[in-house]
Design an enzyme around this catalytic site. Structure first.
Site, PDB file in Angstrom:
ATOM      1  N   SER A 144       0.855  -1.188   0.000  1.00 55.88           N
ATOM      2  CA  SER A 144       0.000   0.000   0.000  1.00 55.88           C
ATOM      3  C   SER A 144       0.887   1.233   0.000  1.00 55.88           C
ATOM      4  O   SER A 144       2.025   1.195   0.505  1.00 55.88           O
ATOM      5  CB  SER A 144      -0.895   0.021   1.238  1.00 55.88           C
ATOM      6  OG  SER A 144      -1.543   1.276   1.391  1.00 55.88           O
ATOM      7  N   TYR A 157      -1.461  -0.598  10.133  1.00 54.92           N
ATOM      8  CA  TYR A 157      -1.565  -0.922   8.707  1.00 54.92           C
ATOM      9  C   TYR A 157      -0.299  -0.482   7.958  1.00 54.92           C
ATOM     10  O   TYR A 157       0.260  -1.237   7.151  1.00 54.92           O
ATOM     11  CB  TYR A 157      -2.801  -0.241   8.129  1.00 54.92           C
ATOM     12  CG  TYR A 157      -3.131  -0.621   6.711  1.00 54.92           C
ATOM     13  CD1 TYR A 157      -3.755  -1.826   6.420  1.00 54.92           C
ATOM     14  CD2 TYR A 157      -2.845   0.246   5.651  1.00 54.92           C
ATOM     15  CE1 TYR A 157      -4.085  -2.177   5.117  1.00 54.92           C
ATOM     16  CE2 TYR A 157      -3.166  -0.091   4.346  1.00 54.92           C
ATOM     17  CZ  TYR A 157      -3.788  -1.303   4.092  1.00 54.92           C
ATOM     18  OH  TYR A 157      -4.108  -1.644   2.792  1.00 54.92           O
ATOM     19  N   LYS A 161       2.350  -2.941   6.041  1.00 57.70           N
ATOM     20  CA  LYS A 161       2.606  -2.824   4.608  1.00 57.70           C
ATOM     21  C   LYS A 161       4.065  -2.455   4.318  1.00 57.70           C
ATOM     22  O   LYS A 161       4.634  -2.889   3.314  1.00 57.70           O
ATOM     23  CB  LYS A 161       1.653  -1.805   3.981  1.00 57.70           C
ATOM     24  CG  LYS A 161       0.191  -2.238   4.010  1.00 57.70           C
ATOM     25  CD  LYS A 161      -0.033  -3.573   3.302  1.00 57.70           C
ATOM     26  CE  LYS A 161      -1.503  -3.920   3.190  1.00 57.70           C
ATOM     27  NZ  LYS A 161      -1.720  -5.211   2.489  1.00 57.70           N
TER      28      LYS A 161
END
Length: 248
Positions: A144, A157, A161
């Site tokens: 991401s 997150y 990533k």
């Protein structure tokens, strides 16, 4: 239907919706036998399988929580019992548990790390012996832009990533001698279930030069290229952003 992946086998994790769904359909259109992995409800995964098979493709749905080593091993075992090999792995399964750091509970941190990062490790490890023995294979990890630039409210997150990106580069080096390529795709804001409830869309669009969210099919097209196209055989250890110009 073209034939770039004819009779090859592709496993797509988290393939019942969004980017995973679009990817499963795109790889099947290239002739691959596709494993549509899902974690919980089978209804959406069965619908993806029905779409693929209805279009003349070949797919099955297999349940596995990819954060659990035993379930990952069972997933790959079921795949090889069905088709004998794994040629493409797309590590797409992921979740979010967004909140600012001071409010983030340890269990929200751990859940995201377990699925989004450890799941990539477990699935890659499970197929590595097969691909190394075959002396061929393509692994595509879904990262991401949050792993490249950070994003407030997504410490878990973004960390996961970013970890996927570092993992991708290391495994690309470890597996390159057997002609196995490993790359990461880093989407920006894509129209999926994860983004449809965002309330600050107009503010987000200010930071995207193309002025729109991406489509799941556009990300799937990039994954298809890395997984199937002969021109991608010399690409490994790379992070390809698909974000409308958000990260330059």
């Amino acid at each position: 239907m073209s034939a770039l992946l004819m009779d090859q086998v592709a496993v797509v994790t988290g393939a019942s919706r969004g980017i995973g769904r679009a990817t499963a359909i795109a790889l099947a259109a290239e002739g691959a036998h596709v494993v549509v992995n899902y974690a919980r409800s089978s209804e959406a995964a069965d619908a993806v399988v029905a779409t693929i098979n209805g279009d003349g493709g070949s797919a099955i749905a297999l349940q596995a929580d990819v954060s659990q080593a035993d379930q990952v091993e069972a997933l790959i075992k079921a795949t090889t019992e069905k088709w004998g090999r794994v040629d493409v792995l797309v590590n797409n399964a992921g979740i979010t548990r967004d909140t600012l750091l001071l409010r983030m509970k340890p269990e929200d941190w751990q859940a995201v790390i377990d699925l989004n990062l450890t799941g990539v490790f477990l699935c890659t490890r499970a197929v590595s012996k097969l691909m190394l023995k075959q002396r061929s294979g393509r692994i595509i990890n879904i990262a991401s832009v949050a792993g490249l630039m950070g994003n407030p409210g997504q410490a878990n997150y973004s960390a996961a990533k970013a970890g996927v990106i570092g993992f991708t580069k290391t495994i690309a080096k470890e597996m390159s001698s057997r002609s196995v390529t490993v790359n990461a795709v880093a989407p920006g804001f894509i129209k999926t279930d994860m983004t449809e409830d965002l309330s600050n869309t107009e503010e987000i669009l200010k930071y995207i030069p193309l002025g729109r969210y991406g489509e799941a099919t556009e990300v799937a097209g990039l994954i298809r290229f890395l997984a199937a196209d002969p021109a991608a055989a010399y690409i490994t250890g790379q992070v390809l952003t698909i974000d409308g110009g958000m990260v330059m």
